[in-house]
Design an enzyme around this catalytic site. Structure first.
Site, mmCIF file in Angstrom:
data_model
loop_
_atom_site.group_PDB
_atom_site.id
_atom_site.type_symbol
_atom_site.label_atom_id
_atom_site.label_comp_id
_atom_site.label_asym_id
_atom_site.label_seq_id
_atom_site.Cartn_x
_atom_site.Cartn_y
_atom_site.Cartn_z
ATOM 1 N N LEU A 246 0.848 -1.190 0.000
ATOM 2 C CA LEU A 246 0.000 0.000 0.000
ATOM 3 C C LEU A 246 0.886 1.244 0.000
ATOM 4 O O LEU A 246 1.983 1.233 0.559
ATOM 5 C CB LEU A 246 -0.914 -0.008 1.227
ATOM 6 C CG LEU A 246 -1.834 -1.227 1.359
ATOM 7 C CD1 LEU A 246 -2.871 -0.979 2.433
ATOM 8 C CD2 LEU A 246 -2.515 -1.576 0.041
ATOM 9 N N GLY B 178 1.203 -5.146 1.488
ATOM 10 C CA GLY B 178 0.193 -5.191 0.425
ATOM 11 C C GLY B 178 0.688 -5.911 -0.820
ATOM 12 O O GLY B 178 -0.111 -6.455 -1.588
ATOM 13 N N GLU C 25 3.609 -5.449 8.507
ATOM 14 C CA GLU C 25 2.946 -4.266 9.062
ATOM 15 C C GLU C 25 3.440 -3.897 10.453
ATOM 16 O O GLU C 25 3.604 -2.720 10.774
ATOM 17 C CB GLU C 25 1.423 -4.473 9.101
ATOM 18 C CG GLU C 25 0.709 -4.261 7.782
ATOM 19 C CD GLU C 25 0.788 -5.476 6.854
ATOM 20 O OE1 GLU C 25 1.528 -6.434 7.156
ATOM 21 O OE2 GLU C 25 0.101 -5.453 5.823
HETATM 22 C C1 LIG Z 1 -6.713 -2.368 14.914
HETATM 23 C C2 LIG Z 1 -7.354 -1.885 13.646
HETATM 24 C C3 LIG Z 1 -6.463 -2.167 12.486
HETATM 25 C C4 LIG Z 1 -7.027 -1.587 11.260
HETATM 26 C C5 LIG Z 1 -6.021 -1.627 10.156
HETATM 27 C C6 LIG Z 1 -5.110 -0.504 10.240
HETATM 28 C C7 LIG Z 1 -3.981 -0.336 9.600
HETATM 29 C C8 LIG Z 1 -3.418 -1.257 8.613
HETATM 30 C C9 LIG Z 1 -3.306 -0.597 7.330
HETATM 31 C C10 LIG Z 1 -2.679 -1.009 6.288
HETATM 32 C C11 LIG Z 1 -1.898 -2.205 6.086
HETATM 33 C C12 LIG Z 1 -0.663 -1.826 5.339
HETATM 34 C C13 LIG Z 1 -0.225 -2.441 4.288
HETATM 35 C C14 LIG Z 1 0.937 -1.976 3.530
HETATM 36 O O1 LIG Z 1 1.189 -2.453 2.460
HETATM 37 S S1 LIG Z 1 1.927 -0.742 4.178
HETATM 38 C C15 LIG Z 1 3.320 -0.623 3.101
HETATM 39 C C16 LIG Z 1 4.376 -1.585 3.522
HETATM 40 N N1 LIG Z 1 5.495 -1.521 2.623
HETATM 41 C C17 LIG Z 1 6.756 -1.514 3.024
HETATM 42 O O2 LIG Z 1 7.055 -1.624 4.179
HETATM 43 C C18 LIG Z 1 7.772 -1.372 1.940
HETATM 44 C C19 LIG Z 1 8.635 -0.172 2.162
HETATM 45 N N2 LIG Z 1 9.604 -0.067 1.085
HETATM 46 C C20 LIG Z 1 10.737 -0.777 1.035
HETATM 47 O O3 LIG Z 1 11.024 -1.597 1.869
HETATM 48 C C21 LIG Z 1 11.624 -0.518 -0.116
HETATM 49 O O4 LIG Z 1 11.255 0.719 -0.690
HETATM 50 C C22 LIG Z 1 11.580 -1.603 -1.210
HETATM 51 C C23 LIG Z 1 10.162 -1.884 -1.668
HETATM 52 C C24 LIG Z 1 12.242 -2.887 -0.697
HETATM 53 C C25 LIG Z 1 12.393 -1.083 -2.434
HETATM 54 O O5 LIG Z 1 13.672 -0.693 -2.016
HETATM 55 P P1 LIG Z 1 14.569 0.229 -2.986
HETATM 56 O O6 LIG Z 1 15.865 0.414 -2.305
HETATM 57 O O7 LIG Z 1 14.551 -0.330 -4.346
HETATM 58 O O8 LIG Z 1 13.756 1.604 -3.088
HETATM 59 P P2 LIG Z 1 13.649 2.763 -2.013
HETATM 60 O O9 LIG Z 1 13.504 2.217 -0.652
HETATM 61 O O10 LIG Z 1 14.757 3.735 -2.232
HETATM 62 O O11 LIG Z 1 12.266 3.429 -2.399
HETATM 63 C C26 LIG Z 1 12.141 4.271 -3.552
HETATM 64 C C27 LIG Z 1 11.086 5.315 -3.246
HETATM 65 O O12 LIG Z 1 9.834 4.686 -3.034
HETATM 66 C C28 LIG Z 1 9.305 5.071 -1.771
HETATM 67 N N3 LIG Z 1 8.499 3.962 -1.229
HETATM 68 C C29 LIG Z 1 8.899 2.738 -0.925
HETATM 69 N N4 LIG Z 1 7.879 1.987 -0.488
HETATM 70 C C30 LIG Z 1 6.800 2.786 -0.507
HETATM 71 C C31 LIG Z 1 5.441 2.597 -0.161
HETATM 72 N N5 LIG Z 1 4.956 1.425 0.285
HETATM 73 N N6 LIG Z 1 4.601 3.634 -0.299
HETATM 74 C C32 LIG Z 1 5.032 4.830 -0.756
HETATM 75 N N7 LIG Z 1 6.333 5.068 -1.108
HETATM 76 C C33 LIG Z 1 7.193 4.059 -0.988
HETATM 77 C C34 LIG Z 1 10.542 5.364 -0.934
HETATM 78 O O13 LIG Z 1 10.199 6.165 0.164
HETATM 79 C C35 LIG Z 1 11.390 6.073 -1.956
HETATM 80 O O14 LIG Z 1 10.870 7.393 -2.097
HETATM 81 P P3 LIG Z 1 11.843 8.638 -2.399
HETATM 82 O O15 LIG Z 1 10.921 9.810 -2.483
HETATM 83 O O16 LIG Z 1 12.790 8.731 -1.240
HETATM 84 O O17 LIG Z 1 12.519 8.309 -3.696
#
Ligand SMILES: CCCCC/C=C\C/C=C\C/C=C/C(=O)SCCNC(=O)CCNC(=O)[C@H](O)C(C)(C)COP(=O)(O)OP(=O)(O)OC[C@H]1O[C@@H](n2cnc3c(N)ncnc32)[C@H](O)[C@@H]1OP(=O)(O)O
Length: 289
Positions: free
Chosen positions: A95, A140, A165
């Site tokens: 997400l 996600g 998460e």
């Molecule tokens: C009790 C009641 C409960 C009710 C429920 C409540 C809450 C739950 C809600 C939601 C569930 C959540 C689900 C999700 O999916 S949350 C997202 C989880 N994702 C992550 O943790 C991934 C994070 N990212 C990474 O680990 C890395 O980016 C990667 C995917 C391994 C890639 O690594 P790489 O080195 O290739 O890239 P960068 O890290 O340099 O990233 C490039 C760029 O992208 C931005 N970015 C990365 N991931 C995300 C993301 N998920 N969303 C938005 N942006 C993202 C990162 O910040 C960099 O941005 P920049 O501007 O610095 O270039």
């Protein structure tokens, strides 16, 4: 509202934003963030996420994904979909954190409604879904893969998969949890969810998060050969069986969609949760440099 209107236009008026073209008997349609290529006689479509840099599931990406799936589901010639990524080294970063951070409650509610919609459509699809996991697949991203009937992952230790998460200071929603339990069993899911474990391909195979791990250059060919095997099963019996296995899990969200949106919105709006997300985003930035 604007998104809903765009969705109706895309779906019913053909492809004003999308494109459809014929290439050597194959067909393709593309939105900005999702490319779909269908292969005539086999009835198989390859759906590629292309929302660089990390295929995060922004509201726009979710909407285009859902529309593309709906189109395929309505196309009776399509029996199977291979889900994969066009972003090198990333299946999906899950997400989009920027949809859940620093926005207002109405935005959170709209976003969550679309997350639910994509999940329900994927999880209850009548089509055979095979994921070709060609990169990192946290949270996600893992959810997308778990919706599939079969998961093939590239054997690259840099790629990890899992519901992480809790590492972000948030909680996997109950329907993410249910699907994890259905896939890897209660004990493994309990441990992996609390620890926010991101499994290497070998670990993911061992615990059952994925079904097969193959050399990176064979992910797509393996996904195709798996699809061929699944296509040999009569659709009606396979679909009824899939429905029997998945209905209870899907129904538990369907019954409480509105309450789930309210839960998400109030949870994610909390100062403490926003602070956790802020820290996580900062950590991602710092990693760079
Ligand atoms: C009790 C009641 C409960 C009710 C429920 C409540 C809450 C739950 C809600 C939601 C569930 C959540 C689900 C999700 O999916 S949350 C997202 C989880 N994702 C992550 O943790 C991934 C994070 N990212 C990474 O680990 C890395 O980016 C990667 C995917 C391994 C890639 O690594 P790489 O080195 O290739 O890239 P960068 O890290 O340099 O990233 C490039 C760029 O992208 C931005 N970015 C990365 N991931 C995300 C993301 N998920 N969303 C938005 N942006 C993202 C990162 O910040 C960099 O941005 P920049 O501007 O610095 O270039």
């Amino acid at each position: 509202m604007a998104l809903a209107a765009a969705r109706r236009l895309l779906l019913h008026a053909g492809s004003r934003l999308g494109r459809r073209e014929a290439v050597d008997g194959a067909r393709r349609f593309a939105n900005k963030r999702v490319l779909v290529e269908t292969e005539g006689p086999a009835g198989v479509a390859v759906m590629k996420l292309r929302n660089p840099p990390v295929n995060s599931l922004s509201l726009e990406c979710l909407t285009e994904f859902t529309i593309s799936l709906e189109k395929l589901e309505n196309d009776k010639s399509i029996r199977g979909v291979i889900l994969t990524s066009e972003c090198p080294g990333i299946f999906s970063a899950g997400l989009d954190l920027l949809e859940m951070y620093g926005r207002n409650p109405a935005h959170y509610a709209e976003y969550w409604k679309n997350v639910q919609e994509l999940w329900l459509r994927l999880y209850t699809s009548n089509m055979i879904l095979v994921s070709a996991i060609n990169g990192a697949s946290p949270a996600g991203g893992c959810l997308l893969a778990l919706c599939c009937d079969y998961r093939v992952m590239a054997d690259n230790p840099k790629y990890t998969i899992g519901l992480n998460e809790s590492l972000l200071g948030i909680v996997a929603p109950f329907w993410f949890k249910d699907m994890y339990v259905n896939t890897i069993g209660h004990r493994e899911a309990e441990r992996a969810l609390q620890l926010g474990t991101l499994f290497s391909p070998a670990e993911a195979l061992k615990v059952g998060v994925v079904d097969e791990v193959v050399p990176e250059d064979q992910v797509h060919s393996k996904a195709r050969s798996v699809m061929t095997k699944w296509l040999a099963i009569p659709d009606h019996s396979r679909q009824l069986t899939k429905n029997m296995m998945r209905k209870a899990t899907a129904d538990s969200l369907i019954k409480q969609r509105e309450a789930d949106i309210q839960n998400f919105t109030s949870f994610i709006s909390k100062d403490s949760i926003q602070k956790s997300l802020h820290m996580y985003l900062e950590k991602l930035k710092q990693k760079k440099g």
